[in-house]
Every structure is written in structure tokens, then in C-alpha cells.
Motif scaffolding. Structure first.
Motif, PDB file in Angstrom:
ATOM      1  N   GLU A 290       0.843  -1.189   0.000  1.00 51.64           N
ATOM      2  CA  GLU A 290       0.000   0.000   0.000  1.00 51.64           C
ATOM      3  C   GLU A 290       0.883   1.245   0.000  1.00 51.64           C
ATOM      4  OE1 GLU A 290      -2.837   0.223   3.159  1.00 51.64           O
ATOM      5  OE2 GLU A 290      -3.432  -1.889   2.968  1.00 51.64           O
ATOM      6  N   LEU A 291       0.416   2.273  -0.702  1.00 51.58           N
ATOM      7  CA  LEU A 291       1.040   3.587  -0.578  1.00 51.58           C
ATOM      8  C   LEU A 291       0.399   4.258   0.633  1.00 51.58           C
ATOM      9  CD1 LEU A 291       1.140   4.696  -4.326  1.00 51.58           C
ATOM     10  CD2 LEU A 291       3.078   4.037  -2.883  1.00 51.58           C
ATOM     11  N   THR A 292       1.158   4.342   1.717  1.00 58.99           N
ATOM     12  CA  THR A 292       0.606   4.817   2.989  1.00 58.99           C
ATOM     13  C   THR A 292       1.549   5.816   3.647  1.00 58.99           C
ATOM     14  OG1 THR A 292       1.635   2.935   4.102  1.00 58.99           O
ATOM     15  CG2 THR A 292      -0.665   2.687   3.443  1.00 58.99           C
ATOM     16  N   PRO A 293       1.769   6.985   3.043  1.00 59.91           N
ATOM     17  CA  PRO A 293       2.644   7.969   3.679  1.00 59.91           C
ATOM     18  C   PRO A 293       2.161   8.288   5.093  1.00 59.91           C
ATOM     19  CG  PRO A 293       2.043   8.656   1.458  1.00 59.91           C
ATOM     20  CD  PRO A 293       1.171   7.473   1.791  1.00 59.91           C
ATOM     21  N   ARG A 294       3.085   8.265   6.027  1.00 56.99           N
ATOM     22  CA  ARG A 294       2.828   8.622   7.420  1.00 56.99           C
ATOM     23  C   ARG A 294       1.882   7.656   8.129  1.00 56.99           C
ATOM     24  NH1 ARG A 294       2.898  12.923   4.329  1.00 56.99           N
ATOM     25  NH2 ARG A 294       0.631  12.978   4.115  1.00 56.99           N
ATOM     26  N   ALA A 295       1.679   6.458   7.568  1.00 63.15           N
ATOM     27  CA  ALA A 295       0.821   5.471   8.237  1.00 63.15           C
ATOM     28  C   ALA A 295       1.512   4.117   8.369  1.00 63.15           C
ATOM     29  CB  ALA A 295      -0.488   5.325   7.472  1.00 63.15           C
ATOM     30  N   HIS A 296       2.830   4.098   8.252  1.00 55.01           N
ATOM     31  CA  HIS A 296       3.555   2.828   8.302  1.00 55.01           C
ATOM     32  C   HIS A 296       3.362   2.108   9.638  1.00 55.01           C
ATOM     33  CE1 HIS A 296       5.530   5.109   5.118  1.00 55.01           C
ATOM     34  NE2 HIS A 296       5.964   3.969   4.627  1.00 55.01           N
ATOM     35  N   THR A 297       3.427   2.854  10.728  1.00 58.40           N
ATOM     36  CA  THR A 297       3.293   2.239  12.045  1.00 58.40           C
ATOM     37  C   THR A 297       1.938   1.559  12.197  1.00 58.40           C
ATOM     38  OG1 THR A 297       4.758   3.926  12.987  1.00 58.40           O
ATOM     39  CG2 THR A 297       3.410   2.670  14.527  1.00 58.40           C
ATOM     40  N   ARG A 298       0.915   2.179  11.646  1.00 56.47           N
ATOM     41  CA  ARG A 298      -0.442   1.638  11.780  1.00 56.47           C
ATOM     42  C   ARG A 298      -0.672   0.434  10.875  1.00 56.47           C
ATOM     43  NH1 ARG A 298      -4.904   2.709   8.901  1.00 56.47           N
ATOM     44  NH2 ARG A 298      -3.948   4.510   7.874  1.00 56.47           N
ATOM     45  N   ARG A 299      -0.041   0.384   9.693  1.00 50.27           N
ATOM     46  CA  ARG A 299      -0.370  -0.643   8.709  1.00 50.27           C
ATOM     47  C   ARG A 299       0.600  -1.822   8.666  1.00 50.27           C
ATOM     48  NH1 ARG A 299      -3.670  -2.854   7.515  1.00 50.27           N
ATOM     49  NH2 ARG A 299      -3.167  -3.384   5.353  1.00 50.27           N
ATOM     50  N   LEU A 300       1.839  -1.645   9.108  1.00 50.09           N
ATOM     51  CA  LEU A 300       2.846  -2.672   8.859  1.00 50.09           C
ATOM     52  C   LEU A 300       2.513  -4.005   9.528  1.00 50.09           C
ATOM     53  CD1 LEU A 300       5.467  -3.268   7.412  1.00 50.09           C
ATOM     54  CD2 LEU A 300       6.713  -2.494   9.439  1.00 50.09           C
ATOM     55  N   MET A 301       2.258  -4.010  10.817  1.00 49.43           N
ATOM     56  CA  MET A 301       2.002  -5.276  11.500  1.00 49.43           C
ATOM     57  C   MET A 301       0.676  -5.924  11.085  1.00 49.43           C
ATOM     58  SD  MET A 301       4.756  -5.898  12.860  1.00 49.43           S
ATOM     59  CE  MET A 301       4.239  -7.463  13.577  1.00 49.43           C
ATOM     60  N   PRO A 302      -0.394  -5.150  10.820  1.00 49.32           N
ATOM     61  CA  PRO A 302      -1.585  -5.807  10.249  1.00 49.32           C
ATOM     62  C   PRO A 302      -1.303  -6.499   8.924  1.00 49.32           C
ATOM     63  CG  PRO A 302      -2.198  -3.697  11.178  1.00 49.32           C
ATOM     64  CD  PRO A 302      -0.699  -3.769  11.249  1.00 49.32           C
ATOM     65  N   MET A 303      -0.431  -5.911   8.093  1.00 52.66           N
ATOM     66  CA  MET A 303      -0.054  -6.583   6.848  1.00 52.66           C
ATOM     67  C   MET A 303       0.655  -7.910   7.124  1.00 52.66           C
ATOM     68  SD  MET A 303       1.376  -3.648   4.292  1.00 52.66           S
ATOM     69  CE  MET A 303       0.288  -2.499   3.461  1.00 52.66           C
ATOM     70  N   VAL A 304       1.525  -7.910   8.125  1.00 50.99           N
ATOM     71  CA  VAL A 304       2.215  -9.148   8.501  1.00 50.99           C
ATOM     72  C   VAL A 304       1.192 -10.202   8.904  1.00 50.99           C
ATOM     73  CG1 VAL A 304       3.733 -10.195  10.235  1.00 50.99           C
ATOM     74  CG2 VAL A 304       4.369  -8.020   9.150  1.00 50.99           C
ATOM     75  N   ASP A 305       0.235  -9.812   9.730  1.00 55.96           N
ATOM     76  CA  ASP A 305      -0.804 -10.757  10.150  1.00 55.96           C
ATOM     77  C   ASP A 305      -1.585 -11.283   8.943  1.00 55.96           C
ATOM     78  OD1 ASP A 305      -0.083 -10.380  12.786  1.00 55.96           O
ATOM     79  OD2 ASP A 305      -1.621  -8.868  13.173  1.00 55.96           O
ATOM     80  N   GLU A 306      -1.863 -10.397   7.982  1.00 59.36           N
ATOM     81  CA  GLU A 306      -2.655 -10.798   6.817  1.00 59.36           C
ATOM     82  C   GLU A 306      -1.931 -11.833   5.961  1.00 59.36           C
ATOM     83  OE1 GLU A 306      -3.667  -7.227   4.740  1.00 59.36           O
ATOM     84  OE2 GLU A 306      -4.671  -6.352   6.500  1.00 59.36           O
ATOM     85  N   VAL A 307      -0.646 -11.619   5.691  1.00 60.98           N
ATOM     86  CA  VAL A 307       0.053 -12.579   4.828  1.00 60.98           C
ATOM     87  C   VAL A 307       0.267 -13.908   5.544  1.00 60.98           C
ATOM     88  CG1 VAL A 307       1.153 -10.782   3.432  1.00 60.98           C
ATOM     89  CG2 VAL A 307       2.372 -11.705   5.410  1.00 60.98           C
ATOM     90  N   LEU A 308       0.503 -13.882   6.855  1.00 61.83           N
ATOM     91  CA  LEU A 308       0.633 -15.128   7.602  1.00 61.83           C
ATOM     92  C   LEU A 308      -0.688 -15.902   7.576  1.00 61.83           C
ATOM     93  CD1 LEU A 308       2.662 -13.912  10.720  1.00 61.83           C
ATOM     94  CD2 LEU A 308       3.480 -15.480   8.956  1.00 61.83           C
ATOM     95  N   ALA A 309      -1.788 -15.185   7.784  1.00 56.49           N
ATOM     96  CA  ALA A 309      -3.095 -15.848   7.795  1.00 56.49           C
ATOM     97  C   ALA A 309      -3.442 -16.429   6.427  1.00 56.49           C
ATOM     98  CB  ALA A 309      -4.171 -14.860   8.241  1.00 56.49           C
ATOM     99  N   GLU A 310      -3.185 -15.670   5.362  1.00 57.33           N
ATOM    100  CA  GLU A 310      -3.502 -16.164   4.024  1.00 57.33           C
ATOM    101  C   GLU A 310      -2.674 -17.398   3.673  1.00 57.33           C
ATOM    102  OE1 GLU A 310      -3.394 -14.695  -0.640  1.00 57.33           O
ATOM    103  OE2 GLU A 310      -3.645 -13.200   0.938  1.00 57.33           O
ATOM    104  N   ALA A 311      -1.420 -17.413   4.118  1.00 58.93           N
ATOM    105  CA  ALA A 311      -0.544 -18.553   3.837  1.00 58.93           C
ATOM    106  C   ALA A 311      -0.833 -19.738   4.751  1.00 58.93           C
ATOM    107  CB  ALA A 311       0.914 -18.137   3.973  1.00 58.93           C
ATOM    108  N   GLY A 312      -1.570 -19.499   5.836  1.00 53.00           N
ATOM    109  CA  GLY A 312      -1.788 -20.571   6.801  1.00 53.00           C
ATOM    110  C   GLY A 312      -0.532 -20.929   7.555  1.00 53.00           C
ATOM    111  N   VAL A 313       0.304 -19.902   7.820  1.00 50.71           N
ATOM    112  CA  VAL A 313       1.590 -20.107   8.480  1.00 50.71           C
ATOM    113  C   VAL A 313       1.573 -19.440   9.845  1.00 50.71           C
ATOM    114  CG1 VAL A 313       4.043 -19.520   8.398  1.00 50.71           C
ATOM    115  CG2 VAL A 313       2.890 -20.327   6.336  1.00 50.71           C
ATOM    116  N   ALA A 314       1.937 -20.170  10.870  1.00 55.25           N
ATOM    117  CA  ALA A 314       2.088 -19.599  12.203  1.00 55.25           C
ATOM    118  C   ALA A 314       3.460 -18.952  12.306  1.00 55.25           C
ATOM    119  CB  ALA A 314       1.950 -20.685  13.263  1.00 55.25           C
TER     120      ALA A 314
END
Length: 234
Positions: free
Chosen positions: A34-58
């Protein structure tokens, strides 16, 4: 079958990607960008959770963690470094730093098959971060080391000056300040391209398999500007 996670916040973009590598088949990569100027802190870890969940990886199944170590935005680099180091420490996994400039080159090569690239980022204060690369079959070879310099001092590698070069990254918005011979050597410029974790995770996987993973405390952001200032002070 290594599984790696990469995250990046080195520019206006924020991204995360997970790679699962299996012998004999193409890498599986799941990513968010995502292009998210000044929102990295808010979006980065949710993105991590999303890719782990989609992959089915703990998280405990990860073999290593990687992040875009720069050059780039000082604030963004620190955000990504803190998140990646925290994950690596908590999971007791190796950490890998990946060059933002190299990731830009790999992304342009994979998507458009460009072979000779000069990646450049706007470093502010009238300077750019830049490096030159040769790409082939998904591999990236450095032809000119990463440096911070005024755009008017940019040069193409002499041994490869006759190739069709492509410029990638925000540094190319300073086109008017580039030397005439550099302008003449460029067949195309893509100043809007941003580095992405999906390219970083591929580079990180190669580095991990080559044994380059390190303890989290040993992997630091690469600012380049500080290195140049240190060299000038000697």
C-alpha cells in the motif's frame, strides 16, 4: 523448504510478503502493498498478520525474517527495523537486511525483463541514493556500488555504457540535474516505482540459503548518508 517473512517501510509505500520455497517448483509468494505515507506504524504489523493468515503459516513456522534495510526514509527504516528485530528476537530466528536499491532493480527485472538498471532514490538535500545493476534470469549483479551523491555526479558504469539503461525510483525526478551523458544513456525512466517486500523476500531467501542470516542485534539499517559523513570526517 524455507519459509521467510519480509517487511518494508523505507519509502512512501508499506509492504509485507511471505515466501515459501519448495524444491522443483516456483516460489510461492503472498504479499501486501500500500502507498501509505505517514501510516507505516499503523499498517505494517496488520499486513504481517494478513500474509501469515492467508498462507496458513504460524509465526513459529518461519525460518527467518527480513526487512528493507535501506537506503530510504530514516523514520521508515527505523520502523521496519524495529518490527523485524522484534519478530526475530521473539521467534529466535535469523534476521536479514535487504537493500532497497537492489529490490527496486529486481522488481523492474521480474515485471518488465529489464537487464541494465540504475536505481535511484531522492535522498533530499539535493542528493540521491544510487546504484547500478545487471539482471539476468531473476538474479541481480551489482555494477556500481550504492552511494549517496549529488545527481550531477551520477555516472554509468564505463564497461557497460553502451547498453540500454533503465532508471528506476524517485531519484529520477531529479532528471534535469543529471549529466547529459547519463540522460543520453537512458532508454526509459520509471520514477514512480517503489521498493516492495515481495521482491525483498526473494532476495532474502537466496541470502538465507547462502547462510547469510544473522542474529537480530547484528542487523542494522543502512543510511549511506551517515557513512559518507563519517568518511569525510576522517
Amino acid at each position: 523448504m524455507p519459509i521467510l517473512l519480509a517487511l518494508d517501510a523505507s519509502s512512501s509505500a508499506c509492504s509485507a510478503a511471505l515466501l515459501r520455497r519448495r524444491e522443483g517448483v516456483d516460489d510461492e509468494v503472498i504479499s501486501r502493498f500500500e502507498l501509505t505515507p505517514r501510516a507505516h506504524t499503523r499498517r505494517l504489523m496488520p499486513m504481517v498478520d494478513e500474509v501469515l493468515a492467508e498462507a496458513g503459516v504460524a509465526p513459529a513456522e518461519l525460518d527467518a525474517v527480513a526487512y528493507g534495510h535501506g537506503p530510504g526514509s530514516f523514520t521508515g527504516l527505523r520502523i521496519a527495523a524495529g518490527a523485524a528485530q522484534g519478530l526475530a528476537f521473539g521467534l529466535d530466528r535469523p534476521l536479514l537486511g535487504v537493500s532497497t536499491l537492489q529490490a527496486l532493480a529486481l522488481g523492474a527485472h521480474l515485471r518488465h525483463r529489464y537487464r541494465y538498471l540504475v536505481t535511484a532514490l531522492d535522498a533530499r538535500m539535493g542528493e540521491i541514493y544510487a546504484a547500478a545493476w545487471q539482471c539476468f534470469d531473476g538474479r541481480v549483479e551489482c555494477l556500481a556500488e550504492e552511494a549517496v551523491l549529488p545527481p550531477e555526479r551520477l555516472r554509468l558504469p564505463e564497461a557497460h555504457a553502451d547498453h540500454d539503461w533503465v532508471g528506476v525510483g524517485s531519484g529520477w525526478t531529479l532528471w534535469d540535474a543529471m549529466p547529459a551523458d547519463v540522460q543520453a544513456g537512458m532508454s526509459l525512466c520509471l520514477p514512480d516505482q517503489e521498493a516492495a517486500a515481495e521482491d525483498m523476500v526473494r532476495l532474502a531467501a537466496d541470502a538465507f540459503e547462502a547462510g547469510e542470516g544473522r542474529p537480530a542485534a547484528e542487523v542494522q539499517p543502512v543510511y549511506l548518508r551517515d557513512q559518507v559523513a563519517w568518511q569525510k570526517s576522517r
